[in-house]
Design an enzyme around this catalytic site. Sequence first.
Site, PDB file in Angstrom:
ATOM      1  N   ARG A 104      11.610  14.262 -12.837  1.00 23.16           N
ATOM      2  CA  ARG A 104      11.499  14.522 -14.035  1.00 23.16           C
ATOM      3  C   ARG A 104      11.854  15.918 -14.438  1.00 23.16           C
ATOM      4  NH1 ARG A 104       6.141  13.362 -17.818  1.00 23.16           N
ATOM      5  NH2 ARG A 104       5.485  15.679 -16.570  1.00 23.16           N
ATOM      6  N   THR A 108      12.893  19.019 -20.150  1.00 23.41           N
ATOM      7  CA  THR A 108      13.004  18.154 -21.005  1.00 23.41           C
ATOM      8  C   THR A 108      12.477  16.775 -21.150  1.00 23.41           C
ATOM      9  OG1 THR A 108      14.781  17.128 -19.621  1.00 23.41           O
ATOM     10  CG2 THR A 108      15.573  19.147 -21.041  1.00 23.41           C
ATOM     11  N   ASP A 200      -0.402  16.550 -10.676  1.00 22.91           N
ATOM     12  CA  ASP A 200       0.932  16.094 -10.032  1.00 22.91           C
ATOM     13  C   ASP A 200       0.709  15.074  -8.970  1.00 22.91           C
ATOM     14  OD1 ASP A 200       4.231  17.625 -10.241  1.00 22.91           O
ATOM     15  OD2 ASP A 200       3.467  16.219  -8.636  1.00 22.91           O
ATOM     16  N   ASP A 203       2.726  16.324  -5.884  1.00 23.90           N
ATOM     17  CA  ASP A 203       2.202  17.366  -5.204  1.00 23.90           C
ATOM     18  C   ASP A 203       0.732  17.357  -4.489  1.00 23.90           C
ATOM     19  OD1 ASP A 203       4.321  19.131  -5.982  1.00 23.90           O
ATOM     20  OD2 ASP A 203       3.053  20.014  -7.686  1.00 23.90           O
TER      21      ASP A 203
END
Length: 209
Positions: A104, A108, A200, A203
């Site tokens: 991603r 944006t 995340d 991560d």
Amino acid sequence: MGNVFVLDHPLIQHKLTYIRSKETGTKEFRELVDEVAMLMAFEITRNLPLQDKTIHTPVVEAQAKVLSGKKIGLIPILRAGLGMVDGVLKLIPAAKVGHVGLYRDPETFQPVEYYIKLPSDINERELIVIDPMLATGGSANDAIHSLKKRGAENIRLMCLIAAPEGVEMIKEEHPDVDIYLGALDEKLDEKGYIVPGLGDAGDRLFGTK
Ligand code: PRP
Ligand code: URA
């Protein structure tokens, strides 16, 4: 319209709590994601069709049940979807696995596809798209479009945690796709993270950042 199922089994909910906690380190996070993926696979496969089969037990001839219908294909969205594959394979060891690489764009939030490798017979398989996070829905939406463009017809989506925005996108764009979730959270923040979420997923799984 596709159905949305929140899998509220107590074991899934309990483990999800520790997955969310920032106190949980990489090793434990990975183990818990693997376990929840297996438990979710158990629930998702609840309605697979069965057929009769004649067998011989050591005692008599008997009618028993075996799975019938389409074979399964697992489609993890890289990277974070990888963390759920082994858990699902524990229950469906013969499934083929295809990979869709998407990240991603942090500015944006638009998904960028960088890799795709699929089993040749995806049109004959029941596909389960796997990603821990359904946030804006852009990544799962793109992955499902990619699969359909290549002939896939039967697709389910499996995510640990979703935001309402992501669920709405998939329901609108893919009304034929059933969605299975560990939890439906409150909202997205201004960075596109799910709130309360787990941070995340990539991560935390791979220890990056
Ligand atoms: C995460 C997650 C999803 C996506 C969800 O991946 O694993 O694929 O974000 O967000 P969306 O619904 O708004 O598209 P990320 O882009 O961080 O890539 P990674 O798995 O490689 O870390
Ligand atoms: N991707 C993640 O890994 N986490 C979020 O909360 C949203 C997108």
